[in-house]
Motif scaffolding. Structure first.
Motif, PDB file in Angstrom:
ATOM      1  N   GLN A  60     -26.465 103.483  49.745  1.00 22.00           N
ATOM      2  CA  GLN A  60     -25.958 104.217  48.513  1.00 22.00           C
ATOM      3  C   GLN A  60     -26.915 104.252  47.436  1.00 22.00           C
ATOM      4  OE1 GLN A  60     -22.909 101.551  47.389  1.00 22.00           O
ATOM      5  NE2 GLN A  60     -21.918 102.994  45.582  1.00 22.00           N
ATOM      6  N   LEU A  61     -27.770 103.293  47.275  1.00 25.22           N
ATOM      7  CA  LEU A  61     -28.988 103.446  46.317  1.00 25.22           C
ATOM      8  C   LEU A  61     -29.654 104.516  46.523  1.00 25.22           C
ATOM      9  CD1 LEU A  61     -29.978 101.676  43.748  1.00 25.22           C
ATOM     10  CD2 LEU A  61     -31.718 100.789  45.305  1.00 25.22           C
ATOM     11  N   HIS A  62     -30.237 104.743  48.007  1.00 27.54           N
ATOM     12  CA  HIS A  62     -31.004 105.826  48.394  1.00 27.54           C
ATOM     13  C   HIS A  62     -30.618 107.299  48.414  1.00 27.54           C
ATOM     14  CE1 HIS A  62     -34.089 102.916  50.797  1.00 27.54           C
ATOM     15  NE2 HIS A  62     -34.165 102.704  49.393  1.00 27.54           N
ATOM     16  N   GLN A  63     -29.143 107.349  48.476  1.00 27.89           N
ATOM     17  CA  GLN A  63     -28.598 108.602  48.651  1.00 27.89           C
ATOM     18  C   GLN A  63     -28.530 109.132  47.364  1.00 27.89           C
ATOM     19  OE1 GLN A  63     -24.712 107.587  50.532  1.00 27.89           O
ATOM     20  NE2 GLN A  63     -25.574 109.022  52.246  1.00 27.89           N
TER      21      GLN A  63
ATOM     22  N   VAL B  84     -32.560 106.797  44.445  1.00 29.74           N
ATOM     23  CA  VAL B  84     -33.129 105.684  43.425  1.00 29.74           C
ATOM     24  C   VAL B  84     -34.142 104.931  44.399  1.00 29.74           C
ATOM     25  CG1 VAL B  84     -32.722 103.673  42.170  1.00 29.74           C
ATOM     26  CG2 VAL B  84     -31.053 105.592  41.954  1.00 29.74           C
ATOM     27  N   PHE B  85     -35.394 105.019  43.742  1.00 27.39           N
ATOM     28  CA  PHE B  85     -36.508 104.141  44.419  1.00 27.39           C
ATOM     29  C   PHE B  85     -36.468 102.845  43.869  1.00 27.39           C
ATOM     30  CE2 PHE B  85     -41.130 103.024  43.740  1.00 27.39           C
ATOM     31  CZ  PHE B  85     -41.348 102.554  44.974  1.00 27.39           C
ATOM     32  N   HIS B  86     -36.307 101.913  44.604  1.00 23.27           N
ATOM     33  CA  HIS B  86     -36.656 100.473  43.924  1.00 23.27           C
ATOM     34  C   HIS B  86     -37.893  99.913  44.326  1.00 23.27           C
ATOM     35  CE1 HIS B  86     -35.806  96.367  43.201  1.00 23.27           C
ATOM     36  NE2 HIS B  86     -34.607  96.222  42.894  1.00 23.27           N
ATOM     37  N   SER B  87     -38.907  99.751  43.365  1.00 23.82           N
ATOM     38  CA  SER B  87     -40.205  99.401  43.283  1.00 23.82           C
ATOM     39  C   SER B  87     -40.384  97.789  43.974  1.00 23.82           C
ATOM     40  CB  SER B  87     -40.769  99.259  42.055  1.00 23.82           C
ATOM     41  OG  SER B  87     -40.177  98.370  41.272  1.00 23.82           O
ATOM     42  N   ASP B  88     -39.354  97.113  44.173  1.00 26.43           N
ATOM     43  CA  ASP B  88     -39.680  95.876  44.561  1.00 26.43           C
ATOM     44  C   ASP B  88     -38.393  95.277  45.391  1.00 26.43           C
ATOM     45  OD1 ASP B  88     -40.849  93.472  45.096  1.00 26.43           O
ATOM     46  OD2 ASP B  88     -40.260  92.588  43.106  1.00 26.43           O
ATOM     47  N   LEU B  89     -38.289  96.222  46.470  1.00 26.38           N
ATOM     48  CA  LEU B  89     -36.854  95.938  47.108  1.00 26.38           C
ATOM     49  C   LEU B  89     -37.058  94.852  48.088  1.00 26.38           C
ATOM     50  CD1 LEU B  89     -34.017  97.003  47.830  1.00 26.38           C
ATOM     51  CD2 LEU B  89     -34.892  98.365  49.721  1.00 26.38           C
ATOM     52  N   ASN B  90     -36.605  93.548  47.969  1.00 22.74           N
ATOM     53  CA  ASN B  90     -36.726  92.432  48.587  1.00 22.74           C
ATOM     54  C   ASN B  90     -35.665  91.814  48.781  1.00 22.74           C
ATOM     55  OD1 ASN B  90     -36.752  90.357  46.576  1.00 22.74           O
ATOM     56  ND2 ASN B  90     -38.690  91.508  46.010  1.00 22.74           N
ATOM     57  N   CYS B  91     -35.782  90.536  49.643  1.00 20.26           N
ATOM     58  CA  CYS B  91     -34.406  89.877  49.802  1.00 20.26           C
ATOM     59  C   CYS B  91     -34.045  88.903  48.710  1.00 20.26           C
ATOM     60  CB  CYS B  91     -34.706  88.837  51.149  1.00 20.26           C
ATOM     61  SG  CYS B  91     -35.975  87.714  50.950  1.00 20.26           S
ATOM     62  N   HIS B  92     -34.937  88.915  47.486  1.00 24.32           N
ATOM     63  CA  HIS B  92     -34.364  88.189  46.590  1.00 24.32           C
ATOM     64  C   HIS B  92     -33.669  89.034  45.524  1.00 24.32           C
ATOM     65  CE1 HIS B  92     -37.347  84.685  46.926  1.00 24.32           C
ATOM     66  NE2 HIS B  92     -37.917  85.534  47.577  1.00 24.32           N
ATOM     67  N   ASN B  93     -33.739  90.210  45.651  1.00 23.75           N
ATOM     68  CA  ASN B  93     -33.123  91.246  44.844  1.00 23.75           C
ATOM     69  C   ASN B  93     -31.838  91.912  45.267  1.00 23.75           C
ATOM     70  OD1 ASN B  93     -34.893  90.857  42.732  1.00 23.75           O
ATOM     71  ND2 ASN B  93     -36.378  92.518  43.398  1.00 23.75           N
ATOM     72  N   LEU B  94     -31.542  91.627  46.415  1.00 22.72           N
ATOM     73  CA  LEU B  94     -30.277  91.791  47.225  1.00 22.72           C
ATOM     74  C   LEU B  94     -29.411  90.717  47.247  1.00 22.72           C
ATOM     75  CD1 LEU B  94     -31.795  93.770  50.382  1.00 22.72           C
ATOM     76  CD2 LEU B  94     -30.704  94.734  48.092  1.00 22.72           C
ATOM     77  N   MET B  95     -28.081  90.793  46.676  1.00 13.30           N
ATOM     78  CA  MET B  95     -27.069  89.892  46.365  1.00 13.30           C
ATOM     79  C   MET B  95     -25.736  89.970  47.321  1.00 13.30           C
ATOM     80  SD  MET B  95     -27.795  88.970  42.375  1.00 13.30           S
ATOM     81  CE  MET B  95     -27.443  87.272  42.667  1.00 13.30           C
ATOM     82  N   LEU B  96     -24.908  89.025  47.521  1.00 14.77           N
ATOM     83  CA  LEU B  96     -23.611  89.091  47.958  1.00 14.77           C
ATOM     84  C   LEU B  96     -22.863  88.414  47.163  1.00 14.77           C
ATOM     85  CD1 LEU B  96     -24.270  88.788  51.795  1.00 14.77           C
ATOM     86  CD2 LEU B  96     -23.069  90.751  50.714  1.00 14.77           C
ATOM     87  N   ASP B  97     -21.717  88.744  46.761  1.00 15.31           N
ATOM     88  CA  ASP B  97     -20.854  87.829  45.772  1.00 15.31           C
ATOM     89  C   ASP B  97     -19.832  87.085  46.686  1.00 15.31           C
ATOM     90  OD1 ASP B  97     -18.838  89.722  46.195  1.00 15.31           O
ATOM     91  OD2 ASP B  97     -19.237  90.876  44.420  1.00 15.31           O
TER      92      ASP B  97
ATOM     93  N   CYS C 149     -36.066 109.509  42.272  1.00 13.66           N
ATOM     94  CA  CYS C 149     -37.096 110.553  42.900  1.00 13.66           C
ATOM     95  C   CYS C 149     -36.522 111.501  43.490  1.00 13.66           C
ATOM     96  CB  CYS C 149     -38.000 109.526  43.954  1.00 13.66           C
ATOM     97  SG  CYS C 149     -38.875 107.977  43.305  1.00 13.66           S
ATOM     98  N   GLU C 150     -37.485 112.706  43.883  1.00 13.26           N
ATOM     99  CA  GLU C 150     -36.979 113.649  44.923  1.00 13.26           C
ATOM    100  C   GLU C 150     -36.701 112.935  46.227  1.00 13.26           C
ATOM    101  OE1 GLU C 150     -36.062 116.613  44.111  1.00 13.26           O
ATOM    102  OE2 GLU C 150     -36.354 116.008  42.119  1.00 13.26           O
ATOM    103  N   PRO C 151     -36.130 113.627  47.390  1.00 19.27           N
ATOM    104  CA  PRO C 151     -36.069 113.065  48.463  1.00 19.27           C
ATOM    105  C   PRO C 151     -37.414 113.183  49.298  1.00 19.27           C
ATOM    106  CG  PRO C 151     -34.248 114.588  47.930  1.00 19.27           C
ATOM    107  CD  PRO C 151     -35.152 114.631  46.799  1.00 19.27           C
ATOM    108  N   GLY C 152     -37.757 111.951  50.021  1.00 17.39           N
ATOM    109  CA  GLY C 152     -39.029 112.043  50.635  1.00 17.39           C
ATOM    110  C   GLY C 152     -39.293 110.616  51.607  1.00 17.39           C
TER     111      GLY C 152
END
Length: 239
Positions: free
Chosen positions: A158-161, A164-177, A193-196
């Motif tokens: 959803q973020l990529h669609q 949105v480029f996440h500069s530090d996508l890692n398991c600390h920055n993903l959450m589940l409520d 960003c532009e698609p790529g």
């Protein structure tokens, strides 16, 4: 409604539906300690403070330099216009992403503070996501189900669609409520960003972070052959 308050040395942007009045004190841990409003903190490269403000929880984060430079110059950044500073850029990006309905925290306020002639310091406050725990901490406790991995994968897609480029996508920055919804946090240095091919690089970064934690932690309930395909199933199905 987003408002801005500017003085000779400081610029603060804030959501006036959340904050009635703003001042430098909002960004001072000492002020919140005096108010007995600090509910806890988390330490990593920097300390993040959790503030209980009425029936709402806030997260206060000061921006620090990383890498070798950060060992010498902890928190000063080269002077630039306030609108281009780290905190205000992150605040404005979060406003846009919230408007798009993306699963990101609500920004409360951000500050640009001049420091000497050539530098500035920065802080941001966002709302706590109720009942949310980061994937790293969850994996320290238990295995994630196939459905949970697919939910996380769908959130990243959803973020990529939304480009949105996440500069530090890692398991600390993903959450589940505690309702099973996935969230993405920490948008410092992130951008639209532009698609790529950057989407593939983003996924590779996330996979590296999971591998690294698996090697480093004595207990970490992640298995690439079992869990990564479920993540990718959620990522691909969302598209």
């Amino acid at each position: 409604m987003i408002e801005q308050q500017t003085s000779a040395s400081e610029t603060i942007v804030y959501d006036d539906t959340v904050v009635d009045e703003v001042s430098s004190a909002l960004f001072s841990p000492a002020y919140w300690q005096q108010q007995k409003a600090i509910a806890g903190n988390a330490t990593g490269r920097s300390t993040v403070y959790f503030i209980q403000q009425g029936d709402r929880g806030w997260v206060l984060r000061h921006y620090y330099r990383g890498g070798f430079i950060g060992k010498i110059n902890h928190d000063r950044f080269l002077r630039e216009p306030a609108a281009q500073s780290r905190a205000i850029q992150e605040f404005n990006l979060l406003v846009k992403l919230r408007d798009k309905g993306l699963p990101v925290p609500k920004p409360v306020a951000a500050r640009y503070l001049r420091a000497g002639w050539f530098s500035y310091r920065a802080d941001i406050i966002v709302e706590v996501i109720p009942g949310a725990v980061d994937v790293y901490r969850l994996l320290k406790q238990r295995q994630l189900s196939a459905e949970e991995w697919q939910t996380v994968g769908a959130a990243v897609r959803q973020l990529h669609q939304a480009q949105v480029f996440h500069s530090d996508l890692n398991c600390h920055n993903l959450m589940l409520d505690d309702h099973g919804k996935a969230w993405i946090v920490d948008f410092d240095k992130c951008k639209i960003c532009e698609p790529g091919d950057w989407t593939k690089d983003n996924l590779a970064r996330l996979l590296r972070s999971l591998r690294k934690e698996k090697q480093r932690e004595e207990t970490f309930h992640w298995k690439q052959s079992r869990d990564w395909p479920e993540f990718m199933t959620g990522y691909q199905q969302h598209g």
